[in-house]
Motif scaffolding. Structure first.
Motif, PDB file in Angstrom:
ATOM      1  N   PRO A 205       2.513 -13.105 -20.999  1.00  0.00           N
ATOM      2  CA  PRO A 205       3.083 -12.050 -20.086  1.00  0.00           C
ATOM      3  C   PRO A 205       1.749 -11.487 -19.325  1.00  0.00           C
ATOM      4  O   PRO A 205       0.828 -10.892 -20.031  1.00  0.00           O
ATOM      5  N   GLN A 206       1.465 -11.418 -18.218  1.00  0.00           N
ATOM      6  CA  GLN A 206       0.437 -10.853 -17.466  1.00  0.00           C
ATOM      7  C   GLN A 206       0.790  -9.413 -17.082  1.00  0.00           C
ATOM      8  O   GLN A 206       1.775  -8.831 -16.544  1.00  0.00           O
ATOM      9  N   GLU A 207       0.036  -8.091 -17.809  1.00  0.00           N
ATOM     10  CA  GLU A 207       0.463  -6.910 -17.548  1.00  0.00           C
ATOM     11  C   GLU A 207      -0.351  -6.517 -16.314  1.00  0.00           C
ATOM     12  O   GLU A 207      -1.381  -6.710 -16.103  1.00  0.00           O
ATOM     13  N   VAL A 208       0.267  -5.863 -15.249  1.00  0.00           N
ATOM     14  CA  VAL A 208      -0.159  -5.353 -14.103  1.00  0.00           C
ATOM     15  C   VAL A 208       0.107  -3.915 -14.076  1.00  0.00           C
ATOM     16  O   VAL A 208       0.980  -3.535 -13.546  1.00  0.00           O
ATOM     17  N   LEU A 209      -0.985  -3.202 -14.153  1.00  0.00           N
ATOM     18  CA  LEU A 209      -0.886  -1.631 -13.760  1.00  0.00           C
ATOM     19  C   LEU A 209      -1.537  -1.636 -12.243  1.00  0.00           C
ATOM     20  O   LEU A 209      -2.755  -1.723 -12.169  1.00  0.00           O
ATOM     21  N   ILE A 210      -0.668  -0.903 -11.636  1.00  0.00           N
ATOM     22  CA  ILE A 210      -0.968  -0.787 -10.131  1.00  0.00           C
ATOM     23  C   ILE A 210      -1.853   0.353 -10.041  1.00  0.00           C
ATOM     24  O   ILE A 210      -1.562   1.530 -10.430  1.00  0.00           O
ATOM     25  N   THR A 211      -3.228   0.351  -9.477  1.00  0.00           N
ATOM     26  CA  THR A 211      -4.088   1.213  -9.365  1.00  0.00           C
ATOM     27  C   THR A 211      -4.416   1.665  -7.968  1.00  0.00           C
ATOM     28  O   THR A 211      -3.939   1.099  -7.006  1.00  0.00           O
ATOM     29  N   ALA A 212      -5.173   2.868  -7.632  1.00  0.00           N
ATOM     30  CA  ALA A 212      -5.317   3.290  -6.494  1.00  0.00           C
ATOM     31  C   ALA A 212      -6.442   2.343  -5.627  1.00  0.00           C
ATOM     32  O   ALA A 212      -7.254   1.785  -6.449  1.00  0.00           O
TER      33      ALA A 212
ATOM     34  N   LEU B 175       0.813  -1.099  -0.171  1.00  0.00           N
ATOM     35  CA  LEU B 175       0.106   0.000  -0.058  1.00  0.00           C
ATOM     36  C   LEU B 175       0.956   1.337  -0.069  1.00  0.00           C
ATOM     37  O   LEU B 175       1.438   1.777   0.935  1.00  0.00           O
ATOM     38  N   ASP B 176       1.231   1.639  -1.386  1.00  0.00           N
ATOM     39  CA  ASP B 176       2.382   2.762  -1.408  1.00  0.00           C
ATOM     40  C   ASP B 176       1.841   3.563  -2.618  1.00  0.00           C
ATOM     41  O   ASP B 176       1.716   3.210  -3.579  1.00  0.00           O
ATOM     42  N   ARG B 177       1.330   4.947  -2.265  1.00  0.00           N
ATOM     43  CA  ARG B 177       0.772   5.563  -3.301  1.00  0.00           C
ATOM     44  C   ARG B 177       1.832   6.008  -4.414  1.00  0.00           C
ATOM     45  O   ARG B 177       1.547   6.261  -5.524  1.00  0.00           O
ATOM     46  N   ASP B 178       3.256   5.792  -4.121  1.00  0.00           N
ATOM     47  CA  ASP B 178       4.212   6.035  -5.207  1.00  0.00           C
ATOM     48  C   ASP B 178       4.061   5.112  -6.185  1.00  0.00           C
ATOM     49  O   ASP B 178       4.494   5.118  -7.522  1.00  0.00           O
ATOM     50  N   LEU B 179       3.325   3.966  -6.028  1.00  0.00           N
ATOM     51  CA  LEU B 179       3.473   2.833  -6.957  1.00  0.00           C
ATOM     52  C   LEU B 179       2.195   2.820  -8.034  1.00  0.00           C
ATOM     53  O   LEU B 179       2.075   2.188  -9.213  1.00  0.00           O
ATOM     54  N   MET B 180       1.235   3.682  -7.677  1.00  0.00           N
ATOM     55  CA  MET B 180       0.125   3.911  -8.404  1.00  0.00           C
ATOM     56  C   MET B 180       0.365   4.286  -9.797  1.00  0.00           C
ATOM     57  O   MET B 180       1.036   5.489  -9.916  1.00  0.00           O
ATOM     58  N   GLY B 181      -0.018   3.755 -10.873  1.00  0.00           N
ATOM     59  CA  GLY B 181       0.099   4.306 -12.061  1.00  0.00           C
ATOM     60  C   GLY B 181       1.490   3.602 -12.694  1.00  0.00           C
ATOM     61  O   GLY B 181       1.651   3.576 -13.989  1.00  0.00           O
ATOM     62  N   LEU B 182       2.108   2.615 -12.120  1.00  0.00           N
ATOM     63  CA  LEU B 182       3.030   1.976 -12.609  1.00  0.00           C
ATOM     64  C   LEU B 182       2.808   0.549 -13.068  1.00  0.00           C
ATOM     65  O   LEU B 182       1.730   0.059 -12.686  1.00  0.00           O
ATOM     66  N   THR B 183       3.545   0.201 -13.979  1.00  0.00           N
ATOM     67  CA  THR B 183       3.401  -1.033 -14.782  1.00  0.00           C
ATOM     68  C   THR B 183       4.429  -2.285 -14.666  1.00  0.00           C
ATOM     69  O   THR B 183       5.667  -1.822 -14.681  1.00  0.00           O
ATOM     70  N   PHE B 184       4.021  -3.589 -14.473  1.00  0.00           N
ATOM     71  CA  PHE B 184       5.043  -4.546 -14.277  1.00  0.00           C
ATOM     72  C   PHE B 184       4.257  -5.640 -15.011  1.00  0.00           C
ATOM     73  O   PHE B 184       3.177  -5.721 -15.395  1.00  0.00           O
ATOM     74  N   TYR B 185       5.177  -6.483 -15.634  1.00  0.00           N
ATOM     75  CA  TYR B 185       4.808  -7.895 -16.265  1.00  0.00           C
ATOM     76  C   TYR B 185       5.099  -9.061 -15.310  1.00  0.00           C
ATOM     77  O   TYR B 185       6.229  -9.196 -14.685  1.00  0.00           O
ATOM     78  N   ALA B 186       4.195 -10.142 -15.300  1.00  0.00           N
ATOM     79  CA  ALA B 186       4.687 -11.320 -14.592  1.00  0.00           C
ATOM     80  C   ALA B 186       4.595 -12.723 -15.649  1.00  0.00           C
ATOM     81  O   ALA B 186       3.683 -12.831 -16.433  1.00  0.00           O
ATOM     82  N   VAL B 187       5.340 -13.466 -15.502  1.00  0.00           N
ATOM     83  CA  VAL B 187       5.357 -14.704 -16.386  1.00  0.00           C
ATOM     84  C   VAL B 187       6.086 -15.982 -15.661  1.00  0.00           C
ATOM     85  O   VAL B 187       6.667 -15.847 -14.824  1.00  0.00           O
ATOM     86  N   ALA B 188       5.201 -17.010 -15.701  1.00  0.00           N
ATOM     87  CA  ALA B 188       5.832 -18.319 -15.138  1.00  0.00           C
ATOM     88  C   ALA B 188       6.297 -19.102 -16.241  1.00  0.00           C
ATOM     89  O   ALA B 188       5.792 -19.229 -17.576  1.00  0.00           O
ATOM     90  N   ALA B 189       7.366 -19.742 -16.041  1.00  0.00           N
ATOM     91  CA  ALA B 189       8.072 -20.549 -17.221  1.00  0.00           C
ATOM     92  C   ALA B 189       8.530 -21.775 -16.626  1.00  0.00           C
ATOM     93  O   ALA B 189       8.664 -22.026 -15.554  1.00  0.00           O
TER      94      ALA B 189
END
Length: 173
Positions: free
Chosen positions: A165-172, A136-150
């Motif tokens: 790849p799963q795209e994750v956009l961190i929201t409020a 729970l960090d407001r600085d992360l909101m709007g940032l994106t990362f990707y996750a892959v299992a291999a």
């Protein structure tokens, strides 16, 4: 009781026909072969690994992303990777991996993303699950990362199959 059937490992022959039917006559075959699209032999059963977001997932700051894995490769080990960047399918990154994300660009450590089930084996039913906790960090909101299992099926150090790849956009929250 009837006999159960299952696929055995073995090379397959495929046909591309003009009529799209399993039964074809002379002139219906456009192409045939014993190799995959990349020119390499392929065998049945085809190895696959699929990842779907669980309905209980949350991409909010303070939430948890849950991904359900499914595969016919029961008992095989999987590894989860996180990245800030996606790369084209088939392109190898600086670590020699071609899994759709750049494993040389993980999210910064100060994002404090925690992955539960980052390594594991697919259960007898071909399933598994991993979870990514987002602080729970407001600085992360709007940032994106990707996750892959291999999975590395042949033990050569390069991953052979991977999830989309799963795209994750961190929201409020």
């Amino acid at each position: 009781m009837g006999k159960a059937s299952r696929w055995e490992d073995g090379q397959v022959t495929w046909f591309l026909t003009s009529n799209g039917e399993r039964e074809f006559g002379p002139g219906d075959i456009i192409l045939q072969g014993n190799f995959g699209s990349d020119g390499q032999p392929f065998n049945l059963p085809l190895a696959s690994l699929h990842g779907e977001p669980n309905p209980g997932s949350s991409t909010t700051a303070g939430g948890t992303v849950i991904v359900d894995l499914a595969s016919g490769q029961t008992g095989c080990a999987y590894q989860v990777f996180l990245s800030r960047a996606r790369i084209p399918d088939g392109v190898t990154d600086g670590n020699g991996q071609a899994i759709g994300i750049d494993t040389t660009e993980p999210p910064p450590a100060d994002w404090d993303l925690q992955v539960r089930g980052a390594r594991g084996a697919l259960r007898w039913d071909g399933g598994a699950q991993y979870q990514i906790s987002i602080p729970l960090d407001r600085d992360l909101m709007g940032l994106t990362f990707y996750a892959v299992a291999a999975m590395d099926l042949d033990g050569d150090g390069a991953y052979d199959i991977y999830t989309e790849p799963q795209e994750v956009l961190i929201t409020a929250p």
